[in-house]
Design a protein around this motif. Sequence first.
Motif, PDB file in Angstrom:
ATOM      1  N   ASP A   1       0.836  -1.204   0.000  1.00 37.99           N
ATOM      2  CA  ASP A   1       0.000   0.000   0.000  1.00 37.99           C
ATOM      3  C   ASP A   1       0.867   1.248   0.000  1.00 37.99           C
ATOM      4  OD1 ASP A   1      -2.273  -1.563   0.055  1.00 37.99           O
ATOM      5  OD2 ASP A   1      -2.615  -1.332   2.214  1.00 37.99           O
ATOM      6  N   LEU A   2       1.950   1.211   0.755  1.00 37.37           N
ATOM      7  CA  LEU A   2       2.851   2.360   0.817  1.00 37.37           C
ATOM      8  C   LEU A   2       3.623   2.516  -0.493  1.00 37.37           C
ATOM      9  CD1 LEU A   2       3.449   4.378   3.144  1.00 37.37           C
ATOM     10  CD2 LEU A   2       5.470   3.022   3.670  1.00 37.37           C
ATOM     11  N   ALA A   3       3.958   1.392  -1.114  1.00 38.33           N
ATOM     12  CA  ALA A   3       4.753   1.423  -2.339  1.00 38.33           C
ATOM     13  C   ALA A   3       3.951   1.871  -3.552  1.00 38.33           C
ATOM     14  CB  ALA A   3       5.350   0.043  -2.604  1.00 38.33           C
ATOM     15  N   LEU A   4       2.663   1.587  -3.569  1.00 38.17           N
ATOM     16  CA  LEU A   4       1.865   1.830  -4.765  1.00 38.17           C
ATOM     17  C   LEU A   4       0.674   2.767  -4.552  1.00 38.17           C
ATOM     18  CD1 LEU A   4       1.758  -1.818  -6.204  1.00 38.17           C
ATOM     19  CD2 LEU A   4       3.246   0.062  -6.930  1.00 38.17           C
ATOM     20  N   GLY A   5       0.338   3.043  -3.310  1.00 38.63           N
ATOM     21  CA  GLY A   5      -0.818   3.884  -3.042  1.00 38.63           C
ATOM     22  C   GLY A   5      -0.491   5.369  -3.091  1.00 38.63           C
ATOM     23  N   PRO A   6      -1.470   6.217  -2.813  1.00 34.52           N
ATOM     24  CA  PRO A   6      -1.238   7.663  -2.791  1.00 34.52           C
ATOM     25  C   PRO A   6      -0.202   8.045  -1.736  1.00 34.52           C
ATOM     26  CG  PRO A   6      -3.585   7.154  -2.783  1.00 34.52           C
ATOM     27  CD  PRO A   6      -2.873   5.863  -2.537  1.00 34.52           C
ATOM     28  N   VAL A   7       0.574   9.055  -2.021  1.00 35.77           N
ATOM     29  CA  VAL A   7       1.606   9.517  -1.089  1.00 35.77           C
ATOM     30  C   VAL A   7       0.975  10.393  -0.008  1.00 35.77           C
ATOM     31  CG1 VAL A   7       3.662  10.956  -0.823  1.00 35.77           C
ATOM     32  CG2 VAL A   7       3.480   9.392  -2.758  1.00 35.77           C
ATOM     33  N   ASP A   8       1.286  10.066   1.244  1.00 37.11           N
ATOM     34  CA  ASP A   8       0.923  10.911   2.373  1.00 37.11           C
ATOM     35  C   ASP A   8       2.181  11.678   2.774  1.00 37.11           C
ATOM     36  OD1 ASP A   8       0.321  12.086   4.806  1.00 37.11           O
ATOM     37  OD2 ASP A   8      -0.719  10.333   5.600  1.00 37.11           O
ATOM     38  N   PRO A   9       2.209  12.998   2.645  1.00 35.23           N
ATOM     39  CA  PRO A   9       3.424  13.749   2.990  1.00 35.23           C
ATOM     40  C   PRO A   9       3.908  13.510   4.413  1.00 35.23           C
ATOM     41  CG  PRO A   9       1.869  15.138   1.802  1.00 35.23           C
ATOM     42  CD  PRO A   9       1.144  13.870   2.121  1.00 35.23           C
ATOM     43  N   ALA A  10       3.000  13.143   5.313  1.00 39.38           N
ATOM     44  CA  ALA A  10       3.399  12.893   6.699  1.00 39.38           C
ATOM     45  C   ALA A  10       4.300  11.669   6.825  1.00 39.38           C
ATOM     46  CB  ALA A  10       2.163  12.708   7.577  1.00 39.38           C
ATOM     47  N   HIS A  11       4.294  10.789   5.842  1.00 37.86           N
ATOM     48  CA  HIS A  11       5.115   9.579   5.881  1.00 37.86           C
ATOM     49  C   HIS A  11       6.553   9.840   5.454  1.00 37.86           C
ATOM     50  CE1 HIS A  11       1.248   6.960   5.262  1.00 37.86           C
ATOM     51  NE2 HIS A  11       1.411   7.342   6.508  1.00 37.86           N
ATOM     52  N   TYR A  12       6.799  10.959   4.828  1.00 32.76           N
ATOM     53  CA  TYR A  12       8.115  11.197   4.231  1.00 32.76           C
ATOM     54  C   TYR A  12       9.215  11.214   5.299  1.00 32.76           C
ATOM     55  CZ  TYR A  12      11.843  12.893   1.314  1.00 32.76           C
ATOM     56  OH  TYR A  12      13.040  12.979   0.643  1.00 32.76           O
ATOM     57  N   GLY A  13      10.229  10.382   5.107  1.00 35.22           N
ATOM     58  CA  GLY A  13      11.378  10.338   6.005  1.00 35.22           C
ATOM     59  C   GLY A  13      11.121   9.668   7.333  1.00 35.22           C
ATOM     60  N   GLU A  14       9.961   9.048   7.494  1.00 39.88           N
ATOM     61  CA  GLU A  14       9.582   8.479   8.780  1.00 39.88           C
ATOM     62  C   GLU A  14       9.550   6.958   8.727  1.00 39.88           C
ATOM     63  OE1 GLU A  14       9.330  10.302  11.355  1.00 39.88           O
ATOM     64  OE2 GLU A  14       9.036  12.315  10.555  1.00 39.88           O
ATOM     65  N   LEU A  15       9.379   6.345   9.905  1.00 41.27           N
ATOM     66  CA  LEU A  15       9.135   4.919  10.032  1.00 41.27           C
ATOM     67  C   LEU A  15       7.626   4.725  10.112  1.00 41.27           C
ATOM     68  CD1 LEU A  15       9.992   1.966  10.504  1.00 41.27           C
ATOM     69  CD2 LEU A  15      10.234   2.517  12.944  1.00 41.27           C
ATOM     70  N   VAL A  16       7.076   3.977   9.159  1.00 42.75           N
ATOM     71  CA  VAL A  16       5.628   3.855   9.019  1.00 42.75           C
ATOM     72  C   VAL A  16       5.210   2.412   9.261  1.00 42.75           C
ATOM     73  CG1 VAL A  16       3.664   4.212   7.477  1.00 42.75           C
ATOM     74  CG2 VAL A  16       5.674   5.703   7.308  1.00 42.75           C
TER      75      VAL A  16
END
Length: 276
Positions: A251-266
């Motif tokens: 989901d993270l690799a192919l879904g919509p980008v959430d800017p809050a995820h950038y540079g973080e551990l999700v």
Amino acid sequence: MSRIALVTGATQGLGLALVAGLAARMTPDDTVYLTGRDPGRVRDAVAALPAGRAHVRGELLDVADPEAPETLAARLVERHGAVDVVVGNAVMRVGPDDDPREIVGDYSEINNFGTTRLLRAFAPRLPDGGRLLVVASSLGTLHHLAPVLHERFDRATTLDEVDAQVAAWRDAVADGSARAGDWPGFVNIPSKIGQVAAVRALAASRRHEDGRRGVLLAAVCPEMINTPTSGLWWDVSGAPSPDEAAVAVLDLALGPVDPAHYGELVRHGRVLPWRP
């Protein structure tokens, strides 16, 4: 336009599940590269995969080889123009009976320096909308490290600085001095923290431009997985299978980008705080 994806450490477990999931979700015009360091295992893994929509190809990649990630990245970009999705999953597994002093050199070479090699090789080549994910763990936060050690990773602002801290930890484990210090005995903790610190350091230097281009760089925690190796440490009878654990990563690799995820551990779409 066709898309290209690549997964490291993909001949078994989560890596193999990620390749299968990418192939199922992507289109017949797309290609997914299943990579590993053993040619026989790469060949067998590709042959054993169920038919998906995207084409799956095997490629040799030993992230412990200092030149291999850069060489493969350049070759794939020359072949396809870009690699749109990269998932770093290569890992050396350890068991309860392994002596940390004996295995920490190989362990850090694959898990940590292999991660930073992958980041150096593929991040500069990501196209608009590209994704670069590093499979880490919920252990990869400063919550699991003695406070006196936090600044070693918290203040690292470049991949070179992260590598230097990992090397210092590796050497302390190898010579036995880590036992008398504040380092945790479980080598997985500093290693995972080093992986997440590497993602954070690189992201800090790229955040503005990547945000403009819709690029996602993140670490991802797939949670505990029911595998034979995990079963040596914990009761994983109720844990998800690799196929089940792969869903959130896909989901993270192919879904919509959430800017809050950038540079973080999700983990499952939620950011795990880096600091206590």
